[in-house]
Design an enzyme around this catalytic site. Structure first.
Site, PDB file in Angstrom:
ATOM      1  N   SER A 125       5.394  -7.006   3.275  1.00  0.00           N
ATOM      2  CA  SER A 125       5.985  -7.378   4.565  1.00  0.00           C
ATOM      3  C   SER A 125       6.749  -8.704   4.446  1.00  0.00           C
ATOM      4  CB  SER A 125       4.882  -7.485   5.617  1.00  0.00           C
ATOM      5  OG  SER A 125       3.934  -8.442   5.197  1.00  0.00           O
TER       6      SER A 125
ATOM      7  N   GLU B  37      -4.988  -3.789  -1.860  1.00  0.00           N
ATOM      8  CA  GLU B  37      -6.440  -3.532  -1.834  1.00  0.00           C
ATOM      9  C   GLU B  37      -6.765  -2.276  -1.013  1.00  0.00           C
ATOM     10  OE1 GLU B  37      -4.606  -5.879  -0.485  1.00  0.00           O
ATOM     11  OE2 GLU B  37      -5.675  -7.123   0.964  1.00  0.00           O
ATOM     12  N   ARG B  38      -5.743  -1.691  -0.364  1.00  0.00           N
ATOM     13  CA  ARG B  38      -6.000  -0.476   0.418  1.00  0.00           C
ATOM     14  C   ARG B  38      -6.060   0.777  -0.458  1.00  0.00           C
ATOM     15  NH1 ARG B  38      -6.330  -3.092   4.362  1.00  0.00           N
ATOM     16  NH2 ARG B  38      -4.777  -4.329   5.452  1.00  0.00           N
TER      17      ARG B  38
ATOM     18  N   GLU C 141       9.318  -4.224  13.039  1.00  0.00           N
ATOM     19  CA  GLU C 141       9.090  -3.052  12.185  1.00  0.00           C
ATOM     20  C   GLU C 141       7.808  -2.382  12.678  1.00  0.00           C
ATOM     21  OE1 GLU C 141       7.753  -3.814   8.114  1.00  0.00           O
ATOM     22  OE2 GLU C 141       9.047  -2.197   7.426  1.00  0.00           O
TER      23      GLU C 141
ATOM     24  N   LYS D 147      -1.294  -7.070  -9.207  1.00  0.00           N
ATOM     25  CA  LYS D 147      -2.233  -7.245  -8.089  1.00  0.00           C
ATOM     26  C   LYS D 147      -1.806  -6.211  -7.056  1.00  0.00           C
ATOM     27  CE  LYS D 147      -3.008  -8.508  -4.410  1.00  0.00           C
ATOM     28  NZ  LYS D 147      -3.403  -7.523  -3.363  1.00  0.00           N
TER      29      LYS D 147
ATOM     30  N   PHE E 119       0.816  -1.224   0.000  1.00  0.00           N
ATOM     31  CA  PHE E 119       0.000   0.000   0.000  1.00  0.00           C
ATOM     32  C   PHE E 119       0.843   1.265   0.000  1.00  0.00           C
ATOM     33  CE2 PHE E 119       1.011  -0.044   4.518  1.00  0.00           C
ATOM     34  CZ  PHE E 119       1.113   1.306   4.800  1.00  0.00           C
TER      35      PHE E 119
ATOM     36  N   CYS F  35       9.599   1.841   3.529  1.00  0.00           N
ATOM     37  CA  CYS F  35      10.524   0.751   3.845  1.00  0.00           C
ATOM     38  C   CYS F  35      11.943   1.282   3.991  1.00  0.00           C
ATOM     39  CB  CYS F  35      10.484  -0.315   2.771  1.00  0.00           C
ATOM     40  SG  CYS F  35      11.162   0.259   1.233  1.00  0.00           S
TER      41      CYS F  35
HETATM   42  P1  NAD Z   1       1.581  -6.623   3.066  1.00  0.00           P
HETATM   43  O1  NAD Z   1       2.618  -7.676   3.113  1.00  0.00           O
HETATM   44  O2  NAD Z   1       0.478  -6.657   4.069  1.00  0.00           O
HETATM   45  O3  NAD Z   1       0.855  -6.619   1.627  1.00  0.00           O
HETATM   46  C1  NAD Z   1       1.596  -6.611   0.441  1.00  0.00           C
HETATM   47  C2  NAD Z   1       0.799  -7.321  -0.637  1.00  0.00           C
HETATM   48  O4  NAD Z   1       0.611  -8.685  -0.261  1.00  0.00           O
HETATM   49  C3  NAD Z   1      -0.588  -6.729  -0.863  1.00  0.00           C
HETATM   50  O5  NAD Z   1      -0.847  -6.692  -2.245  1.00  0.00           O
HETATM   51  C4  NAD Z   1      -1.504  -7.693  -0.141  1.00  0.00           C
HETATM   52  O6  NAD Z   1      -2.783  -7.782  -0.731  1.00  0.00           O
HETATM   53  C5  NAD Z   1      -0.776  -9.018  -0.263  1.00  0.00           C
HETATM   54  N1  NAD Z   1      -1.035  -9.899   0.878  1.00  0.00           N
HETATM   55  C6  NAD Z   1      -1.290  -9.534   2.159  1.00  0.00           C
HETATM   56  N2  NAD Z   1      -1.480 -10.615   2.933  1.00  0.00           N
HETATM   57  C7  NAD Z   1      -1.349 -11.695   2.137  1.00  0.00           C
HETATM   58  C8  NAD Z   1      -1.420 -13.108   2.364  1.00  0.00           C
HETATM   59  N3  NAD Z   1      -1.670 -13.615   3.566  1.00  0.00           N
HETATM   60  N4  NAD Z   1      -1.217 -13.922   1.320  1.00  0.00           N
HETATM   61  C9  NAD Z   1      -0.956 -13.429   0.098  1.00  0.00           C
HETATM   62  N5  NAD Z   1      -0.876 -12.107  -0.167  1.00  0.00           N
HETATM   63  C10 NAD Z   1      -1.062 -11.242   0.830  1.00  0.00           C
HETATM   64  O7  NAD Z   1       2.363  -5.227   3.111  1.00  0.00           O
HETATM   65  P2  NAD Z   1       1.761  -3.757   3.199  1.00  0.00           P
HETATM   66  O8  NAD Z   1       1.211  -3.526   4.567  1.00  0.00           O
HETATM   67  O9  NAD Z   1       0.912  -3.472   2.037  1.00  0.00           O
HETATM   68  O10 NAD Z   1       3.098  -2.896   3.010  1.00  0.00           O
HETATM   69  C11 NAD Z   1       3.962  -2.576   4.067  1.00  0.00           C
HETATM   70  C12 NAD Z   1       5.146  -3.506   4.123  1.00  0.00           C
HETATM   71  O11 NAD Z   1       5.836  -3.486   2.884  1.00  0.00           O
HETATM   72  C13 NAD Z   1       6.181  -3.101   5.157  1.00  0.00           C
HETATM   73  O12 NAD Z   1       6.657  -4.262   5.791  1.00  0.00           O
HETATM   74  C14 NAD Z   1       7.274  -2.451   4.331  1.00  0.00           C
HETATM   75  O13 NAD Z   1       8.559  -2.456   4.905  1.00  0.00           O
HETATM   76  C15 NAD Z   1       7.231  -3.281   3.108  1.00  0.00           C
HETATM   77  N6  NAD Z   1       7.836  -2.603   1.968  1.00  0.00           N
HETATM   78  C16 NAD Z   1       9.054  -3.056   1.536  1.00  0.00           C
HETATM   79  C17 NAD Z   1       9.679  -2.423   0.476  1.00  0.00           C
HETATM   80  C18 NAD Z   1      11.008  -2.911  -0.019  1.00  0.00           C
HETATM   81  O14 NAD Z   1      11.408  -2.528  -1.110  1.00  0.00           O
HETATM   82  N7  NAD Z   1      11.701  -3.742   0.723  1.00  0.00           N
HETATM   83  C19 NAD Z   1       9.062  -1.330  -0.139  1.00  0.00           C
HETATM   84  C20 NAD Z   1       7.814  -0.915   0.326  1.00  0.00           C
HETATM   85  C21 NAD Z   1       7.209  -1.570   1.381  1.00  0.00           C
END
Ligand code: NAD
Length: 499
Positions: free
Chosen positions: A226, A176-177, A384, A173, A149, A281
């Site tokens: 994450s 969804e937020r 985090e 994909k 998101f 991140c």
């Molecule tokens: P998230 O992991 O909750 O969601 C990321 C994606 O995964 C979304 O599209 C979501 O729909 C999907 N997802 C969520 N739960 C799932 C599941 N159980 N099974 C399959 N798919 C699932 O992350 P977020 O809250 O959207 O973003 C924040 C996180 O992203 C933080 O941990 C941040 O550090 C990380 N991030 C990392 C980078 C990097 O380059 N390392 C960059 C931006 C964000």
């Protein structure tokens, strides 16, 4: 209530699964739209459209594909304000920060205009008598990306720009937020000349993600989000034989040496710690001053700066430093961790717990927090937080500070603030973290370099954007050709060295 769509084969299509996610305006707390959550059948429809369209796109010469990217850049600039507004409204980040999110993605698209150069293969003339060897970079076919998101414009563009420039079809994909900007980007790509079915947006949750992971037509998966989900996607995607790169969470340390310019370090920490409400991140979430005297001077400089931070809705334009966090759950989690920090013995030097904004009482705003005397065993250090909470861990020496950052399970970004070139060089050489800043708090590499963390922040062996992305989105094929003598003199049965 607005009902958002998928974007499949050049059309906005309504969700058919009957399942939806709420899309909030984080500044007001209101649900402003419903995001459809795709079924396996909806994902299958997108994959079928991608599979049908991709061969013709791959056969389009790279220069023509690059021209689509060029036009897309013009359209992004044309619609910058409109995109930024939609982005801020769903994400909550300030309007200038939303433009930065789009701009950093746009720069990756600009880099991909160089696709004809990047896709040139290798050629050995006369590897043997009448024999040439050449390598080509060919697209993978249908590729997919799953994005978080916190950068709803930049991260999709990190992925789809190189994927498309290389001749692939791409299924996005998004989170969804905040799915509106990804949908707008897909529309703009088609306005720029991209054929239908080459870039599609399928909104969804785990069901859609699992459909991607298990679909045998999909050749590669990019993920940013994450760490637990990154690890899951990497494992399942790889075991299904796909090419997978996954980028996860972070806990970025900034080392402040005794000789650092303390005003500069404090300004940098405030921007990097609290910008975008800490939902980056590459945010700095741990300050590591070396020596107690450095720590005291740093805290003294930080406190007034943090107390002056302006927190508010994106509609206030340039007048706010950061906005709300993304959801009520995110806010509750952050405030819960703050309580844990206090209970485990850290000293809360700036307390944002009572923060309220008149007129926005239901918004997901979190006041800024600063902790001192944090120790490595505390939850606020190991986890985090992804919110406006900066933790200070005091280190007795440079070696102790270095070890602290090296021992943390995450390895996304880090920074050192010093006037000592020797310390800076030593730090850059020895640290086991992917992106390093020297007097630069958020060392996000520009589009023509690559972006990627180490340890639990990155899974897979190629980074995002830059030259790595052209490797990730292509396969190498190597051809050994013999002209003109051919095999007319008869077959050869021994495996011979080239003469
Ligand atoms: P998230 O992991 O909750 O969601 C990321 C994606 O995964 C979304 O599209 C979501 O729909 C999907 N997802 C969520 N739960 C799932 C599941 N159980 N099974 C399959 N798919 C699932 O992350 P977020 O809250 O959207 O973003 C924040 C996180 O992203 C933080 O941990 C941040 O550090 C990380 N991030 C990392 C980078 C990097 O380059 N390392 C960059 C931006 C964000």
């Amino acid at each position: 209530m607005q009902e958002l769509t998928h974007y499949i084969n050049g059309q906005h299509v309504k969700g058919t699964s009957g399942r939806f996610a709420d899309v909030f305006n984080p500044a007001t707390g209101e649900v402003q739209a419903k995001c459809p959550l795709a079924s396996v059948e909806e994902m299958d429809a997108a994959v079928a459209a991608a599979q049908a369209a991709q061969p013709a796109w791959a056969a389009t010469n790279p220069q023509r594909r690059a021209r689509v990217m060029m036009e897309f850049v013009r359209l992004l600039n044309r619609d910058m304000d409109k995109l930024a507004e939609a982005l801020s409204r769903e994400h909550g980040k300030t309007f200038p920060d939303a433009k930065g999110d789009i701009q950093r993605g746009l720069e990756v698209v600009e880099y991909c205009i160089g696709a004809p150069q990047m896709l040139k293969g290798e050629f050995t003339d006369g590897a043997g008598p009448g024999i040439d060897i050449y390598s080509m970079r060919q697209p993978l076919g249908v590729t997919a990306g799953i994005t978080p998101f916190n950068f709803p414009a930049m991260i999709p563009m990190w992925m789809f720009a190189p994927a498309l420039a290389c001749g692939n079809a791409f299924i996005l994909k998004p989170s969804e937020r905040d799915p509106s900007v990804p949908l707008m980007l897909a529309e703009l790509m088609e306005e720029a000349g991209l054929p239908k079915g080459i870039l599609q947006v399928v909104n969804g949750d785990k069901v859609a993600v699992d459909a991607i992971l298990d679909h045998e037509v999909i050749q590669s998966i990019g993920f940013v989000g994450s760490t637990p989900i990154a690890q899951y996607i990497y494992g399942r995607g790889c075991s299904n034989g796909k090419r997978v790169q996954c980028f996860g969470g972070a806990k970025n340390h900034m080392i402040i040496m005794p000789d650092a310019d303390m005003d500069q370090a404090a300004d940098a920490l405030v921007g990097a710690g609290y910008g975008a409400a800490g939902e980056r991140c590459m945010a700095i979430s741990v300050a590591v001053p070396v020596g107690d005297e450095t720590a005291d001077r740093l805290i003294e400089k930080l406190v007034p700066r943090i107390e002056k931070l302006k927190v508010g809705p994106y509609t206030a334009g340039n007048d706010v430093d950061y906005g709300p966090v993304v959801t009520a759950e995110a806010k509750a989690r952050i405030l819960g961790l703050v309580e844990t920090g206090i209970a485990q013995g850290a000293k809360l030097v700036v307390d944002g717990r009572d923060f309220k904004l008149q007129g926005y009482e239901d918004g997901f705003f979190v006041g800024p927090h600063l902790f001192d005397h944090v120790t490595p065993d505390m939850d606020i250090y190991t986890q985090e937080i992804f919110g406006p909470v900066l933790s200070t861990v005091r280190a007795g020496s440079y070696e102790e500070a270095l070890k602290l950052a090296m021992d943390h399970e995450y390895g996304n970004g880090t920074a050192i603030f010093t006037r000592d070139g020797d310390a800076a060089r030593d730090f850059a050489a020895r640290i086991n973290i992917g992106m390093v800043g020297i007097n630069v708090p958020i060392p996000v590499p520009l589009a023509y370099h690559t972006f990627g963390g180490w340890k639990k922040s990155g899974f897979g062996d190629l980074n995002q954007h830059g030259p790595d992305s052209f490797k990730f989105y292509t396969r190498t094929k190597t051809v050994t050709a013999r002209w003109p003598s051919g095999i007319k003199e008869g077959g050869e049965f021994n495996f011979k060295p080239m003469d």
